[in-house]
Design a protein around this motif. Sequence first.
Motif, PDB file in Angstrom:
ATOM      1  N   TYR A 107       4.298  17.248   0.099  1.00  0.00           N
ATOM      2  CA  TYR A 107       4.374  16.456   1.331  1.00  0.00           C
ATOM      3  C   TYR A 107       5.671  16.768   2.085  1.00  0.00           C
TER       4      TYR A 107
ATOM      5  N   TYR B  69       0.723  17.202   4.643  1.00  0.00           N
ATOM      6  CA  TYR B  69       0.602  17.156   3.210  1.00  0.00           C
ATOM      7  C   TYR B  69      -0.464  18.142   2.744  1.00  0.00           C
TER       8      TYR B  69
ATOM      9  N   GLN C 252      -2.862  19.105  -0.771  1.00  0.00           N
ATOM     10  CA  GLN C 252      -3.318  18.708  -2.095  1.00  0.00           C
ATOM     11  C   GLN C 252      -3.606  19.913  -2.983  1.00  0.00           C
TER      12      GLN C 252
ATOM     13  N   SER D 110       3.671  15.453  -5.940  1.00  0.00           N
ATOM     14  CA  SER D 110       3.096  14.529  -6.908  1.00  0.00           C
ATOM     15  C   SER D 110       2.007  15.229  -7.690  1.00  0.00           C
TER      16      SER D 110
ATOM     17  N   GLY E 137      -6.713  14.469  -5.326  1.00  0.00           N
ATOM     18  CA  GLY E 137      -8.061  14.054  -4.960  1.00  0.00           C
ATOM     19  C   GLY E 137      -8.798  13.250  -5.996  1.00  0.00           C
ATOM     20  N   THR E 138      -8.166  13.007  -7.145  1.00  0.00           N
ATOM     21  CA  THR E 138      -8.847  12.200  -8.150  1.00  0.00           C
ATOM     22  C   THR E 138      -8.423  10.740  -8.000  1.00  0.00           C
ATOM     23  N   VAL E 139      -9.179   9.838  -8.588  1.00  0.00           N
ATOM     24  CA  VAL E 139      -8.822   8.420  -8.497  1.00  0.00           C
ATOM     25  C   VAL E 139      -7.450   8.184  -9.111  1.00  0.00           C
TER      26      VAL E 139
ATOM     27  N   SER F 106      -4.950  10.011  -9.066  1.00  0.00           N
ATOM     28  CA  SER F 106      -3.837  10.477  -8.237  1.00  0.00           C
ATOM     29  C   SER F 106      -3.377   9.392  -7.283  1.00  0.00           C
ATOM     30  N   GLY F 107      -4.141   8.331  -7.141  1.00  0.00           N
ATOM     31  CA  GLY F 107      -3.680   7.215  -6.333  1.00  0.00           C
ATOM     32  C   GLY F 107      -2.461   6.548  -6.929  1.00  0.00           C
ATOM     33  N   ALA F 108      -2.322   6.642  -8.241  1.00  0.00           N
ATOM     34  CA  ALA F 108      -1.193   6.015  -8.913  1.00  0.00           C
ATOM     35  C   ALA F 108      -0.008   6.954  -9.046  1.00  0.00           C
ATOM     36  N   SER F 109      -0.110   8.136  -8.484  1.00  0.00           N
ATOM     37  CA  SER F 109       0.926   9.143  -8.688  1.00  0.00           C
ATOM     38  C   SER F 109       2.223   8.789  -7.985  1.00  0.00           C
ATOM     39  N   VAL F 110       3.324   9.056  -8.691  1.00  0.00           N
ATOM     40  CA  VAL F 110       4.658   8.825  -8.156  1.00  0.00           C
ATOM     41  C   VAL F 110       5.138  10.091  -7.454  1.00  0.00           C
ATOM     42  N   LEU F 111       5.781   9.924  -6.322  1.00  0.00           N
ATOM     43  CA  LEU F 111       6.356  11.063  -5.611  1.00  0.00           C
ATOM     44  C   LEU F 111       7.728  11.401  -6.167  1.00  0.00           C
TER      45      LEU F 111
ATOM     46  N   PHE G  20      11.062  13.507  -4.985  1.00  0.00           N
ATOM     47  CA  PHE G  20      11.636  13.989  -3.733  1.00  0.00           C
ATOM     48  C   PHE G  20      12.718  15.027  -3.965  1.00  0.00           C
TER      49      PHE G  20
END
Lengths: 118, 115
Positions: A33, A48, A50, A94, A98-100, A102-107, A109
């Motif tokens: 990102y 961004y 993926q 992160s 695209g998987t469910v 990955s919504g919980a993934s921490v960035l 930096f």
Amino acid sequence: DGGITQSPKYLFRKEGQNVTLSCEQNLNHDAMYWYRQDPGQGLRLIYYSQIVNDFQKGDIAEGYSVSREKKESFPLTVTSAQKNPTAFYLCASSPGAGTVSSGASVLTFGAGSRLTVL
Amino acid sequence: AQSVAQPEDQVNVAEGNPLTVKCTYSVSGNPYLFWYVQYPNRGLQFLLKYITGDNLVKGSYGFEAEFNKSQTSFHLKKPSALVSDSALYFCAVRALGGGGFKTIFGAGTRLFVKA
């Protein structure tokens, strides 16, 4: 140590010039990102990606371009079409794409690149 | 539209006192909520996240956050503030966009802890 490397740390540009900011990660993360940070406005998403060879526009993509030819690299070009490019630019990555889950993934930096237009 | 709001630009607290940094969110579906901290001229560092389960989430450096679904809030808290906690704090939500998940940040709240 694994992490994200952004270069250069400081960059000065004359009006009308294109500049490219480098972002390299050795975390084996799928997603990367680019954010722009201005005082009082938080972080705004520029682009961004993926997966390699694919990327999406964020909220403020006009005047910027990116490429994702390698998993490790996601360079950002600030073009002369960007009217107000002076800002602090942050690259992040992160795991997962695209998987469910990955919504919980921490960035994670990078340390950022500060661009100033003279 | 997915969004995050941090209603306070700045929070001032004395060292040793409890601190709260407020965050409200608007998302469709189940929220994935995060707090990050930024020190001067650096990138952001992850503090904690809420995905599911207990409404009280514990994170790094003694911070915790309380998820409140009815109030759509995710406030950051710490029982006893330290001068070294002075920094810029961002609340964030993960949202599904056209190209996969992206993270949307609030405007940030600057925390000043006075000795």
